[in-house]
Design a protein around this motif. Sequence first.
Motif, PDB file in Angstrom:
ATOM      1  N   UNK A 248       0.815  -1.215   0.000  1.00 32.75           N
ATOM      2  CA  UNK A 248       0.000   0.000   0.000  1.00 32.75           C
ATOM      3  C   UNK A 248       0.845   1.261   0.000  1.00 32.75           C
ATOM      4  N   UNK A 249       1.861   1.304  -0.862  1.00 30.57           N
ATOM      5  CA  UNK A 249       2.812   2.417  -0.852  1.00 30.57           C
ATOM      6  C   UNK A 249       2.240   3.616  -1.593  1.00 30.57           C
ATOM      7  N   UNK A 250       2.232   4.792  -0.956  1.00 27.52           N
ATOM      8  CA  UNK A 250       1.757   6.018  -1.598  1.00 27.52           C
ATOM      9  C   UNK A 250       2.833   6.561  -2.534  1.00 27.52           C
ATOM     10  N   UNK A 251       2.450   7.539  -3.361  1.00 28.03           N
ATOM     11  CA  UNK A 251       3.365   8.052  -4.386  1.00 28.03           C
ATOM     12  C   UNK A 251       4.622   8.669  -3.786  1.00 28.03           C
ATOM     13  N   UNK A 252       4.470   9.427  -2.702  1.00 33.35           N
ATOM     14  CA  UNK A 252       5.629  10.099  -2.117  1.00 33.35           C
ATOM     15  C   UNK A 252       6.644   9.086  -1.590  1.00 33.35           C
ATOM     16  N   UNK A 253       6.148   8.049  -0.900  1.00 36.07           N
ATOM     17  CA  UNK A 253       7.049   7.029  -0.366  1.00 36.07           C
ATOM     18  C   UNK A 253       7.727   6.264  -1.497  1.00 36.07           C
ATOM     19  N   UNK A 254       6.971   6.005  -2.577  1.00 33.23           N
ATOM     20  CA  UNK A 254       7.549   5.308  -3.726  1.00 33.23           C
ATOM     21  C   UNK A 254       8.679   6.125  -4.355  1.00 33.23           C
ATOM     22  N   UNK A 255       8.471   7.426  -4.503  1.00 31.49           N
ATOM     23  CA  UNK A 255       9.514   8.280  -5.078  1.00 31.49           C
ATOM     24  C   UNK A 255      10.747   8.320  -4.180  1.00 31.49           C
ATOM     25  N   UNK A 256      10.526   8.416  -2.874  1.00 31.31           N
ATOM     26  CA  UNK A 256      11.672   8.414  -1.951  1.00 31.31           C
ATOM     27  C   UNK A 256      12.393   7.072  -1.989  1.00 31.31           C
ATOM     28  N   UNK A 257      11.621   5.990  -2.014  1.00 27.52           N
ATOM     29  CA  UNK A 257      12.239   4.672  -2.049  1.00 27.52           C
ATOM     30  C   UNK A 257      13.035   4.453  -3.316  1.00 27.52           C
ATOM     31  N   UNK A 258      12.483   4.877  -4.444  1.00 32.53           N
ATOM     32  CA  UNK A 258      13.198   4.737  -5.711  1.00 32.53           C
ATOM     33  C   UNK A 258      14.468   5.579  -5.701  1.00 32.53           C
ATOM     34  N   UNK A 259      14.374   6.787  -5.176  1.00 34.79           N
ATOM     35  CA  UNK A 259      15.552   7.638  -5.096  1.00 34.79           C
ATOM     36  C   UNK A 259      16.618   7.066  -4.188  1.00 34.79           C
ATOM     37  N   UNK A 260      16.211   6.528  -3.042  1.00 38.35           N
ATOM     38  CA  UNK A 260      17.174   5.933  -2.118  1.00 38.35           C
ATOM     39  C   UNK A 260      17.878   4.732  -2.762  1.00 38.35           C
ATOM     40  N   UNK A 261      17.106   3.904  -3.458  1.00 44.09           N
ATOM     41  CA  UNK A 261      17.694   2.732  -4.100  1.00 44.09           C
ATOM     42  C   UNK A 261      18.662   3.166  -5.193  1.00 44.09           C
ATOM     43  N   UNK A 262      18.270   4.176  -5.974  1.00 52.93           N
ATOM     44  CA  UNK A 262      19.154   4.689  -7.017  1.00 52.93           C
ATOM     45  C   UNK A 262      20.419   5.283  -6.408  1.00 52.93           C
ATOM     46  N   UNK A 263      20.278   6.036  -5.337  1.00 52.72           N
ATOM     47  CA  UNK A 263      21.431   6.648  -4.692  1.00 52.72           C
ATOM     48  C   UNK A 263      22.441   5.583  -4.267  1.00 52.72           C
ATOM     49  N   UNK A 264      21.941   4.521  -3.635  1.00 52.14           N
ATOM     50  CA  UNK A 264      22.843   3.460  -3.190  1.00 52.14           C
ATOM     51  C   UNK A 264      23.603   2.861  -4.376  1.00 52.14           C
ATOM     52  N   UNK A 265      22.898   2.669  -5.497  1.00 55.43           N
ATOM     53  CA  UNK A 265      23.529   2.087  -6.678  1.00 55.43           C
ATOM     54  C   UNK A 265      24.541   3.038  -7.302  1.00 55.43           C
ATOM     55  N   UNK A 266      24.208   4.316  -7.375  1.00 52.01           N
ATOM     56  CA  UNK A 266      25.128   5.296  -7.963  1.00 52.01           C
ATOM     57  C   UNK A 266      26.412   5.401  -7.156  1.00 52.01           C
ATOM     58  N   UNK A 267      26.287   5.319  -5.840  1.00 54.27           N
ATOM     59  CA  UNK A 267      27.484   5.386  -4.989  1.00 54.27           C
ATOM     60  C   UNK A 267      28.284   4.086  -5.085  1.00 54.27           C
ATOM     61  N   UNK A 268      27.572   2.952  -5.142  1.00 55.20           N
ATOM     62  CA  UNK A 268      28.250   1.658  -5.140  1.00 55.20           C
ATOM     63  C   UNK A 268      29.017   1.391  -6.431  1.00 55.20           C
ATOM     64  N   UNK A 269      28.475   1.827  -7.571  1.00 50.15           N
ATOM     65  CA  UNK A 269      29.083   1.451  -8.845  1.00 50.15           C
ATOM     66  C   UNK A 269      30.533   1.929  -8.991  1.00 50.15           C
TER      67      UNK A 269
END
Length: 311
Positions: A248-269
């Motif tokens: 039941x994820x709302x749009x704001x939480x989804x955007x934050x979650x996607x951004x957090x996941x992307x951030x982790x990947x951008x730093x890790x690569x």
Amino acid sequence: MHPGQRAADDDLVRRLVARQFPRWAGRTVRRYPSGGTVNALYRLGHDLVVRLPLTQGGAGDVARERAWLPRLAPLLPVAVPEVLGAGEPAEGYPWPWSVYRWLPGENPRAGALGAPEALAVDLARFVTAMRGVSLPGAPVAHRGGPVASLDRATRAAVEELRGIPGEAVDCDAALAVWEAALAAPPWDGPPVWLHADLMPGNLLVDGGRLTAVIDFGCAGAGDPACDLFPAWNLLPSGAREVFRAALGVDDATWLRGRGRTLSQALVALPYYRTTNPAMADNARHVIREVLEEHASAGHPRPRATRTKRGR
């Protein structure tokens, strides 16, 4: 992988075990191949595993797991690690370490899931159970604070990726997704319990279904968006929607979650691209999935901008 990383080998593990846990002395010891970045794993016989932190930063996770795993275990729908031996510094090894019961299963692989939608439901059940934990005194989850706290590291990673030949990352599109996460309304509810590191290497499956979640070194309380990592680092788009609907994820939480996941990947690569192929490949997968989702939602990719490097 890391500055100051501690060397470890089979002989060190044998000596540590023999000195501190003589009941397990004489068992076979062999390094277990792992794409993890914080600990080295050694099988101890057939039913135990020794986990040694590789850096001083990882040593703090040992105390967190010892304190919280026994209390979290009965509240969760799948198996979690069980600490059977609390090792201490010795034999020239400087940090606490632990012996755990071995949990069977395999790490799931993106693109090779046997039952992705069923796995999405299993993951949602685990995340829901974590969020429902009411144990007081929770530590702050690693990466559990505001999205903006990741901004400097994320932008620095993007600029580093611009200068790495051969890494086909659309940095302008990645920044557009990151800006959307920063602009999303922040979490304004109470902090919730999180695993905070739901990478494929921390999940175990059998027959395509989730059987265990391991490595609770980042666990604690924070923004619920932190536990949306599997949506992009593991699940295909259809199962991703099942995962979102089940939570039941709302749009704001989804955007934050996607951004957090992307951030982790951008730093890790850029950090792991030459030292940890599993982490680097997962980072590439995340970046690709996030940017494809962003584009499919009707957001055009930004026009490439020319920099001093000619990109």
